[in-house]
Design an enzyme around this catalytic site. Structure first.
Site, mmCIF file in Angstrom:
data_model
loop_
_atom_site.group_PDB
_atom_site.id
_atom_site.type_symbol
_atom_site.label_atom_id
_atom_site.label_comp_id
_atom_site.label_asym_id
_atom_site.label_seq_id
_atom_site.Cartn_x
_atom_site.Cartn_y
_atom_site.Cartn_z
ATOM 1 N N PRO A 77 -3.778 30.350 49.614
ATOM 2 C CA PRO A 77 -4.425 30.372 50.924
ATOM 3 C C PRO A 77 -4.860 28.985 51.368
ATOM 4 O O PRO A 77 -5.038 28.075 50.553
ATOM 5 C CB PRO A 77 -5.637 31.280 50.693
ATOM 6 N N ILE A 78 -5.043 28.848 52.686
ATOM 7 C CA ILE A 78 -5.481 27.557 53.229
ATOM 8 C C ILE A 78 -6.926 27.639 53.707
ATOM 9 O O ILE A 78 -7.352 26.841 54.536
ATOM 10 C CB ILE A 78 -4.553 27.091 54.370
ATOM 11 N N LYS A 85 7.448 13.447 44.107
ATOM 12 C CA LYS A 85 7.601 14.371 45.232
ATOM 13 C C LYS A 85 6.246 14.723 45.835
ATOM 14 O O LYS A 85 6.070 14.706 47.053
ATOM 15 C CB LYS A 85 8.306 15.643 44.772
ATOM 16 N N ASN A 86 5.280 15.037 44.984
ATOM 17 C CA ASN A 86 4.002 15.514 45.496
ATOM 18 C C ASN A 86 3.178 14.403 46.150
ATOM 19 O O ASN A 86 2.243 14.698 46.902
ATOM 20 C CB ASN A 86 3.205 16.199 44.378
ATOM 21 N N ARG A 115 6.137 23.942 52.039
ATOM 22 C CA ARG A 115 4.711 24.201 52.198
ATOM 23 C C ARG A 115 3.948 22.917 52.510
ATOM 24 O O ARG A 115 2.945 22.940 53.242
ATOM 25 C CB ARG A 115 4.147 24.854 50.932
ATOM 26 N N ASP A 141 7.839 27.369 48.308
ATOM 27 C CA ASP A 141 8.062 28.290 47.212
ATOM 28 C C ASP A 141 7.112 29.476 47.259
ATOM 29 O O ASP A 141 5.924 29.326 47.518
ATOM 30 C CB ASP A 141 7.851 27.567 45.877
#
Length: 423
Positions: A122-123, A22-23, A92, A116
């Site tokens: 944070p980005i 998935k990732n 996300r 989730d």
């Protein structure tokens, strides 16, 4: 939303084959829009995140097809359009369109992504990377505006203040077609980053050092796909089934695994007392009679993955004594604790630490999957419990686990997914 209904007290046996990661997939699909030709992926997991990403692609006139694990994406007629906020906010990983759109069009506008709720993520490191590459970044409420349209992107030296998988991937996506050489120091080392770099390199990118903490990217003008990219196996899905096998298995064989990706997890299973048998790309877990308490500390790869602390927690309920789980990456990742207590689990958390005591009996109950991995934990606990368990918000589980009901049924489980008409 959907509900998952599980009949408890079941012992599972047989074999299960792990799907594509998935990732990796949620980064590879946005990366595909950087290509100057159609691209083809194999071993794509059939999960909700994939279908949401296809909606986002379609909004940009990027046609995609997905059947039997094979996805074809054609970005050759891509147009700049506002991205659908509902799909963006549902996961996300949609923030990878920041980097890929910046790399493709030298600008991007993305609604701040959802996914989730497991604490602050944070980005700021993503933004730091984009600015170093020459982009202007502004934020207005929940929307991020990124532009290097006039001057273009240029290579830069970027030191990430914290190890971040998302920031590492986003900088790669933005830098792969930038002018000059970009160096990322303190880069994340996850296998999914290597998978992304391999995909891009096979199209002509010049990325070196993926899998180490220093990555160098020499910008190129074109990316041409000439072969199918097979996505690596999902180490988190694998760990979930291994944990399930330890908790309720009468002998389960887990196929399509890269053992090196799971060493931190399998070492903990051995410490628990599980006699795992590794054979090439397969791991067999025999019936486990007893387990010993352990301490788990999550950390960036190659350490113990935060995504696996919750699936393993269900198995820890069977261990003698008290086990301790410290999630140093997401200390607020405790949504499963209260739900497990509803089922009779002796578990608590304080100051970001989870304490798991031996529990003789769990009971079926109605519980909520607050996020993907919390749901996976509850799913395993439901098989351990007597009676029937109903897991609400099961869509969260389906976001991360390929062909879930089919695979569980093959292991002998009585499980179903139904619509939750109460929501």
């Amino acid at each position: 939303m959907k509900k998952m209904i599980i009949k408890g007290g079941q012992r599972l046996t047989g074999e299960v084959t792990i799907g594509g990661a998935k990732n990796s997939t949620v980064a590879l699909i946005p990366a595909a829009i950087l290509a100057d030709t159609p691209v083809r992926f194999d071993s794509v997991p059939d999960i909700l995140d994939v279908h949401n990403l296809m909606i986002i692609l379609e909004s940009m006139n990027v046609h995609s097809t997905f059947e039997d694990g094979v996805m074809v994406i054609d970005p050759t007629k891509i147009v700049e359009n506002p991205l659908p906020s509902k799909a963006i906010k549902s996961l996300r990983a949609s923030y990878y369109f920041m980097g890929s759109l910046l790399g493709r069009f030298k600008r991007s506008t993305v609604t701040f992504p959802g996914g989730d709720n497991i604490g602050p993520r944070p980005i700021d490191q993503h933004i730091k990377g984009f600015k170093a590459l020459g982009a202007n970044v502004t934020e207005n409420e929940d929307t991020v505006y990124i532009s290097a349209y006039e001057r273009g992107l240029h290579g830069a030296h970027i030191f990430l203040d914290v190890v971040s998988v998302g920031a590492t991937i986003n900088v790669i996506l933005a830098a792969v077609k930038a002018q000059g050489i970009t160096t990322i120091e303190n880069a994340a080392r996850e296998p999914e980053i290597i998978d992304l770099a391999m995909f891009l390199n096979n199209m002509g990118a010049k990325i070196r050092g993926a899998g180490t903490d220093v990555i160098r990217i020499e910008g190129v003008d074109k990316l041409i796909s000439t072969a199918t990219h097979t996505i690596i196996p999902d180490r988190i899905e694998a760990g979930t089934y291994l944990s399930m096998a330890a908790a309720v298995g009468d002998g389960i064989l887990v196929n399509n695994i890269i053992p090196e990706h799971l060493e931190s997890f399998t070492s903990k299973m051995i410490e628990l007392g599980v006699d795992i048998q590794i054979d090439g790309d397969k791991i067999f877990v025999p019936k486990v009679s007893e387990m010993q308490s352990i301490e788990v500390n999550t950390s960036p790869f190659p350490g113990f993955a935060t995504d696996l602390q919750q699936p393993l927690t269900a198995s820890l309920l069977k261990a003698t004594g008290q086990s301790v789980v410290n999630d140093h990456i997401y200390p607020e990742r405790v949504k499963h604790v209260l739900e497990l207590r509803k089922m009779g689990a002796n578990i608590k958390h304080a100051d970001g630490v989870i304490y798991v005591d031996h529990t003789d009996q769990l009971f079926g109950a109605e519980v909520e999957a607050g996020e993907i991995r919390a749901g996976a934990c509850l799913m395993i606990a439901a098989f351990m419990a007597s009676g029937t368990t109903t897991i609400t918000k099961a869509d969260n589980i389906l976001r991360g686990y390929d062909s879930l009901v089919k695979k569980l049924t093959q292991l002998g489980a009585e499980v179903s997914i139904v619509s939750d008409n109460s929501l």
